[in-house]
Design a protein around this motif. Structure first.
Motif, PDB file in Angstrom:
ATOM      1  N   SER A  33       0.943  -1.050   0.034  1.00  0.00           N
ATOM      2  CA  SER A  33       0.037  -0.192  -0.010  1.00  0.00           C
ATOM      3  C   SER A  33       1.181   1.098  -0.216  1.00  0.00           C
ATOM      4  N   PHE A  34       0.571   2.195  -0.894  1.00  0.00           N
ATOM      5  CA  PHE A  34       1.701   3.305  -1.080  1.00  0.00           C
ATOM      6  C   PHE A  34       1.072   4.415  -1.922  1.00  0.00           C
ATOM      7  N   HIS A  35       1.582   5.665  -1.536  1.00  0.00           N
ATOM      8  CA  HIS A  35       1.216   6.758  -2.257  1.00  0.00           C
ATOM      9  C   HIS A  35       2.213   7.741  -2.368  1.00  0.00           C
TER      10      HIS A  35
ATOM     11  N   HIS B  44       1.510  13.605  -4.649  1.00  0.00           N
ATOM     12  CA  HIS B  44       0.028  13.420  -4.771  1.00  0.00           C
ATOM     13  C   HIS B  44      -0.671  12.873  -3.693  1.00  0.00           C
ATOM     14  N   PRO B  45      -0.659  13.555  -2.576  1.00  0.00           N
ATOM     15  CA  PRO B  45      -1.361  12.474  -1.347  1.00  0.00           C
ATOM     16  C   PRO B  45      -2.911  12.445  -1.477  1.00  0.00           C
ATOM     17  N   GLU B  46      -3.564  13.068  -2.407  1.00  0.00           N
ATOM     18  CA  GLU B  46      -4.856  12.436  -2.659  1.00  0.00           C
ATOM     19  C   GLU B  46      -5.040  11.080  -3.478  1.00  0.00           C
ATOM     20  N   SER B  47      -3.792  10.642  -3.933  1.00  0.00           N
ATOM     21  CA  SER B  47      -3.897   9.273  -4.769  1.00  0.00           C
ATOM     22  C   SER B  47      -3.279   8.284  -3.951  1.00  0.00           C
ATOM     23  N   HIS B  48      -3.803   7.010  -3.916  1.00  0.00           N
ATOM     24  CA  HIS B  48      -3.360   5.829  -3.220  1.00  0.00           C
ATOM     25  C   HIS B  48      -3.204   4.796  -4.194  1.00  0.00           C
ATOM     26  N   VAL B  49      -2.240   3.744  -4.036  1.00  0.00           N
ATOM     27  CA  VAL B  49      -2.053   2.662  -4.787  1.00  0.00           C
ATOM     28  C   VAL B  49      -1.932   1.521  -4.048  1.00  0.00           C
ATOM     29  N   THR B  50      -2.719   0.542  -4.412  1.00  0.00           N
ATOM     30  CA  THR B  50      -2.646  -0.705  -3.682  1.00  0.00           C
ATOM     31  C   THR B  50      -2.116  -1.859  -4.588  1.00  0.00           C
TER      32      THR B  50
ATOM     33  N   SER C 176      -0.270  -6.307  -9.786  1.00  0.00           N
ATOM     34  CA  SER C 176      -1.437  -5.329 -10.308  1.00  0.00           C
ATOM     35  C   SER C 176      -1.146  -4.206  -9.301  1.00  0.00           C
ATOM     36  N   TRP C 177      -1.339  -3.028  -9.991  1.00  0.00           N
ATOM     37  CA  TRP C 177      -1.703  -1.692  -9.074  1.00  0.00           C
ATOM     38  C   TRP C 177      -2.994  -1.263  -9.314  1.00  0.00           C
ATOM     39  N   MET C 178      -3.870  -0.980  -8.255  1.00  0.00           N
ATOM     40  CA  MET C 178      -5.102  -0.356  -8.404  1.00  0.00           C
ATOM     41  C   MET C 178      -4.896   1.127  -7.805  1.00  0.00           C
ATOM     42  N   TRP C 179      -5.365   2.077  -8.689  1.00  0.00           N
ATOM     43  CA  TRP C 179      -4.834   3.524  -8.243  1.00  0.00           C
ATOM     44  C   TRP C 179      -6.360   4.019  -7.759  1.00  0.00           C
ATOM     45  N   LEU C 180      -6.478   4.631  -6.866  1.00  0.00           N
ATOM     46  CA  LEU C 180      -7.536   5.541  -6.316  1.00  0.00           C
ATOM     47  C   LEU C 180      -7.035   6.990  -6.072  1.00  0.00           C
TER      48      LEU C 180
END
Length: 161
Positions: free
Chosen positions: A103-105, A109-115, A130-134
């Protein structure tokens, strides 16, 4: 150290050892509508040291010749790999010897998060990730990676302090 943290630390060490090496592959990015928006090749060097250190260098190359190189140093602590670089902050945990979760950001871009979910094959020669971007809690793209191990790697890759 508690028995649980000790067991998690041993699992993490085993998992990261299974991922150590030089990997070549392809990244494909797909937007929220299912459209391919980017593709590039990857050359990934991953290594754990003799102590609690971790190092990774990612080299990305696009068909038009564009190239990016990113280095990540981390430390193993309490059963987790902590990555805190100028670019990202994240925590990696091993699910079992062949699967991991990151889990990283991006700090810019602190509003984005990657799992990220990772799977290495039992023979440790294939890695699929796989990376899921939020963004603001909403899905907006996914990255799919397929990599093949082309070489083992030794701890001498880790930069000296």
């Amino acid at each position: 150290m508690s028995a649980l943290v000790d067991a998690q630390s041993q699992l993490l060490w085993t998992n990261l050892h299974n991922y150590s090496g030089i990997w070549r592959g392809v990244y494909k990015y797909v937007d929220g509508e299912g459209k391919l928006i980017d593709t590039h090749e990857s050359y990934i060097e991953k290594c754990i040291g003799l102590g609690p250190k971790y190092f990774q260098r990612n080299t990305y190359t696009w068909p038009d010749g564009k190239k990016e190189v990113h280095e990540f140093e981390g430390v193993l602590s309490d059963g987790k790999l902590i990555l805190d670089t100028g670019r990202i902050y994240g925590e990696y945990v091993a699910v079992d010897p062949l699967h991991g979760f990151l889990s990283f950001h991006y700090k810019a871009h602190p509003e984005s998060h990657v799992t990220e979910m990772m799977h290495v094959s039992a023979d440790k020669k294939i890695c699929n990730r796989s990376w899921m971007w939020l963004k603001d809690g909403k899905f907006f793209k996914v990255a799919l990676m397929h990599e093949e191990k082309i070489s083992e790697l030794t701890p001498d890759l880790i930069p000296a302090p």
